[in-house]
Design an enzyme around this catalytic site. Structure first.
Site, PDB file in Angstrom:
ATOM      1  N   GLU A   1       1.252  -1.011   0.038  1.00  0.00           N
ATOM      2  CA  GLU A   1      -0.176   0.153  -0.208  1.00  0.00           C
ATOM      3  C   GLU A   1       1.086   0.998  -0.246  1.00  0.00           C
ATOM      4  O   GLU A   1       0.755   2.306   0.808  1.00  0.00           O
ATOM      5  CB  GLU A   1      -1.565  -0.107   0.981  1.00  0.00           C
ATOM      6  CG  GLU A   1      -1.431  -1.023   1.029  1.00  0.00           C
ATOM      7  CD  GLU A   1      -2.238  -1.968  -0.329  1.00  0.00           C
ATOM      8  OE1 GLU A   1      -2.623  -0.705  -1.028  1.00  0.00           O
ATOM      9  OE2 GLU A   1      -2.467  -2.870  -0.209  1.00  0.00           O
ATOM     10  N   GLY A   2       1.965   0.695  -0.771  1.00  0.00           N
ATOM     11  CA  GLY A   2       3.004   2.183  -0.975  1.00  0.00           C
ATOM     12  C   GLY A   2       3.773   2.180   0.455  1.00  0.00           C
ATOM     13  O   GLY A   2       3.881   2.371   1.399  1.00  0.00           O
TER      14      GLY A   2
END
Length: 595
Positions: free
Chosen positions: A442-443
């Site tokens: 998610e980054g």
């Protein structure tokens, strides 16, 4: 194998004594009738499900993992399917969803608390319903009425699950170079072809259908992120009755064998002229997908809190029972062959680090969820705007700071177990492995740091940061004159001033050299993370001081943990501030050949 008990006392403390959620939701018309007793009853039932149904499957699920049977078929570990059926039957997927689509309509902060417990009990299993809720939120915000009517009731009921398909073999965070194509069909659908990787929950045997949210490019789309569109691609195309119909051209090519979260199927997904339908506007897919991506980032925060809590609970039990050596100040259990290791200062340091990080993360994440409720449901438009700005500012901190801390905390839990911590049957090494992924997906946390410093703070000249700063300064002003609060307010005020100066300094340097942002971002995020935790620890200390006279040892423990945080954890900022100020020269002046 360990144990899990939902930390209901601390959860209730945060919700009712710190955040006063019952009064807050009176300003939200759709939640105004909800009371504390109902919230507590929901959390108690959730705690039972997590400890009795999910937690016993955590270790066995990790050991067994998922199985790629062949021809796109994947099975989950023994017991996962039955647990999911119980979850659906009890109505848990619908908890925080819109009643128009069969949801129960409870606030985000209640759903958030549910997910803390689910993640403590079994993070790998929880990713299946967690991603489904993110898909629900994305479609709820950006789907056409037709798509919403077709898909949302099934996602809300939990009989269909969802995924997010972003990453491709040649691109991860840099989605601007993705290659998956979407060609228009004559019936208004699109034929989508491409390959996606690292797709959590991408194939499994828990639900009758899987709904993929896929980023792809339309013909003639602009290059880069401005040419990305979002599509809904079901595993089985719904028929006229809304039930799973023909098999779509989307299939799992293989599952990836990972360091952790073995019970979740992380898949290579191949799309071969798969039928999909546009979600949101053409070439505006990234904007629509950000609803799900931000939900996932908040979800990673809850995964990290869950792992911090479960590691703490079990290492605390072990430290009270494991006998080893004598206390440096003399025997504390003279009737035994040795003292329990909890008498040793460094074991206490590791335990209190976990406890302090868990309790501050709980306060921060529940406060953030409450502000999501304010953003969506408050009667006052100005309050909605203020809440939206604060959530946007703090989401990267919630994802990155909590996952960094969870990895540190689960390592402490494993260390407390000594040699046993390294052995799979004791359970601790799994939490370390599972926690490590949270810093990546998610980054990555470096991406979150760049988002915080570059986009959320410098990008608007510090406007959002000033809003959080005002919360801190108002609290400091109100409590700073009270002698009993000096030990908490003084360090809070100090770190607040230092963050303000550091932000201005980096901003000035960045105008001359943008690499200064990249060089400073990671230590800067940890510095601001400690500002956030200092604020919540000071607020919790205020509540505990007010209640200390009751004689409840809970408040005595809360104050002791607050004092530990300010004495032993906040001083990390002396290092992170110095690192952030060190600039980019020592990094960027090194020629590539010298690496």
């Amino acid at each position: 194998m360990g144990q899990y008990a939902a930390p209901l006392r601390d959860m209730q403390f945060v919700l009712h004594e710190l955040l006063n959620v019952e009064a807050e939701i009176k300003q939200m018309p759709k939640h105004a009738d909800l009371d504390a007793d109902t919230i507590n009853a929901v959390l108690e039932e959730a705690g039972k499900f997590c400890s009795e149904v999910l937690f016993p499957l955590n270790h066995s699920g990790d050991q067994e993992g998922c199985t790629y049977v062949g021809d796109g078929v994947v099975t989950t570990p023994k017991g996962f399917k039955e647990a999911y059926a119980q979850y659906v039957e009890a109505g848990w997927p619908a908890l925080g969803c819109d009643p128009e689509y069969g949801g129960q309509g409870l606030p985000a902060f209640v759903n958030n608390a549910l997910y803390e417990m689910l993640n403590s009990a079994n993070q790998a299993w929880t990713m299946y319903p967690g991603l489904s809720h993110g898909a629900y939120e994305c479609l709820h915000a950006h789907g056409t009425p037709e798509l919403q009517q077709r898909y949302l009731p099934k996602l809300v009921a939990g009989v269909w699950t969802g995924t997010m398909c972003l990453t491709e073999p040649h691109c991860g965070t840099d989605l601007g170079i993705l290659r998956t194509k979407a060609e228009p069909n004559s019936d208004g659908s699109y034929a989508i072809s491409g390959t996606k990787i690292f797709i959590s929950s991408g194939e499994h045997d828990l639900a009758e259908n899987i709904v993929h949210l896929v980023l792809a490019r339309l013909p003639g789309a602009p290059n880069g992120t401005k040419g990305i569109s979002l599509f809904i691609v079901p595993k089985f195309v719904p028929n006229e009755a809304g039930e799973p119909g023909e098999r779509n051209g989307v299939k799992c090519g293989s599952i990836e064998h990972k360091m952790g979260i073995h019970g979740n199927a992380t898949c290579v997904i191949n799309l071969d002229n798969a039928k999909g339908w546009l979600v949101g506007e053409p070439n505006k897919g990234l904007n629509a997908m950000f609803v799900m991506m931000n939900a996932a980032r908040l979800g990673v925060g809850m995964q990290s809190l869950g792992l911090t809590e479960i590691g703490y609970q079990n290492s605390l039990t072990y430290a009270k029972e494991r006998l080893q050596m004598r206390s440096l100040t003399g025997p504390k259990a003279p009737e035994k062959a040795a003292d329990p290791i909890i008498v040793h200062p460094d074991v206490r340091r590791m335990l209190l680090t976990q406890k302090a990080y868990a309790e501050a993360a709980r306060a921060f994440s529940y406060w953030s969820a409450l502000h999501i409720d304010k953003e969506l449901s408050h009667a006052d438009e100005s309050v909605r705007k203020e809440a939206a700005d604060l959530v946007a500012l703090l989401t990267p901190i919630l994802k990155a700071f909590l996952s960094d801390n969870a990895f540190e905390s689960t390592n402490h839990a494993m260390q407390i177990y000594g040699g046993h911590g390294f052995i799979a049957e004791w359970g601790m090494e799994q939490y370390v492995r599972d926690a490590r992924i949270n810093m990546i997906y998610e980054g990555t946390n470096a991406i979150q740091a760049l988002d915080l410093l570059g986009r959320k703070i410098l990008g608007d000249m510090g406007a959002k940061m000033k809003k959080f700063g005002k919360l801190v300064s108002d609290f400091v002003e109100a409590e700073g004159v009270k002698p009993e609060m000096q030990e908490f307010i003084n360090p809070l005020a100090d770190i607040g001033e230092k963050v303000q100066k550091l932000t201005m300094e980096i901003g000035m340097k960045a105008m001359q050299n943008p690499d200064e942002v990249g060089a400073a971002a990671v230590p800067y995020l940890r510095t601001v993370g400690h500002l956030v935790f200092s604020y919540f620890w000071a607020r919790m200390a205020r509540v505990a001081l007010d209640k200390e006279a009751s004689g409840d040892p809970f408040y005595k423990a809360k104050l002791a943990t607050a004092r530990f945080y300010f004495a032993k954890l906040l001083p990390e900022t002396a290092m992170t501030i110095r690192q952030a100020r060190a600039g980019s020269k020592s990094l960027m002046d090194v020629e590539e050949a010298l690496f």
